[in-house]
Design an enzyme around this catalytic site. Structure first.
Site, PDB file in Angstrom:
ATOM      1  N   ILE A   1      71.854  60.957  63.579  1.00 18.37           N
ATOM      2  CA  ILE A   1      72.132  59.608  64.083  1.00 18.37           C
ATOM      3  C   ILE A   1      73.626  59.312  63.988  1.00 18.37           C
ATOM      4  O   ILE A   1      74.230  58.780  64.922  1.00 18.37           O
ATOM      5  CB  ILE A   1      71.292  58.568  63.316  1.00 18.37           C
ATOM      6  N   ASP A   2      74.236  59.674  62.866  1.00 15.12           N
ATOM      7  CA  ASP A   2      75.680  59.461  62.725  1.00 15.12           C
ATOM      8  C   ASP A   2      76.470  60.339  63.691  1.00 15.12           C
ATOM      9  O   ASP A   2      77.519  59.923  64.185  1.00 15.12           O
ATOM     10  CB  ASP A   2      76.126  59.745  61.297  1.00 15.12           C
ATOM     11  N   ALA A   3      75.978  61.532  63.962  1.00 19.41           N
ATOM     12  CA  ALA A   3      76.677  62.403  64.909  1.00 19.41           C
ATOM     13  C   ALA A   3      76.665  61.802  66.308  1.00 19.41           C
ATOM     14  O   ALA A   3      77.672  61.871  67.024  1.00 19.41           O
ATOM     15  CB  ALA A   3      76.041  63.787  64.917  1.00 19.41           C
TER      16      ALA A   3
ATOM     17  N   LEU B   1      79.314  59.177  66.365  1.00 16.78           N
ATOM     18  CA  LEU B   1      80.666  59.738  66.382  1.00 16.78           C
ATOM     19  C   LEU B   1      81.006  60.369  67.726  1.00 16.78           C
ATOM     20  O   LEU B   1      82.171  60.375  68.134  1.00 16.78           O
ATOM     21  CB  LEU B   1      80.830  60.748  65.249  1.00 16.78           C
TER      22      LEU B   1
END
Length: 82
Positions: free
Chosen positions: A59-61, A64
């Site tokens: 999810i963070d990727a 980003l």
């Protein structure tokens, strides 16, 4: 020319802002479901924790990647010709 730069700045802000909101909501929901499932079946806590952290990284990727695309449009804008 100024219109394009203004719209690019607006679009970059929307990409970063909405991406951050989506990532935060997604991780919050996933964390709450992890706690619910760990409370129901404590013997599966280690397996669930591994999967939760893997998904949190994905999810963070995705967020980003959105930030990277927004920065590309902000600093190396392909729509502005010299």
């Amino acid at each position: 020319m100024e219109h394009v730069l203004g719209f690019v700045a607006l679009a970059a802000g929307l990409i970063i802002g909405l991406g951050a909101i989506g990532a935060c909501i997604g991780i919050g929901i996933m964390g709450s479901k992890y706690l619910e499932s760990a409370a129901r079946q404590p013997e599966l806590m280690n397996e669930l924790q591994t999967k939760m952290f893997l998904l949190a990284g994905l999810i963070d990727a995705a967020f980003l990647i959105g930030v990277g695309i927004a920065m590309m449009f902000a600093f190396a804008n392909p729509f502005v010709l010299k």
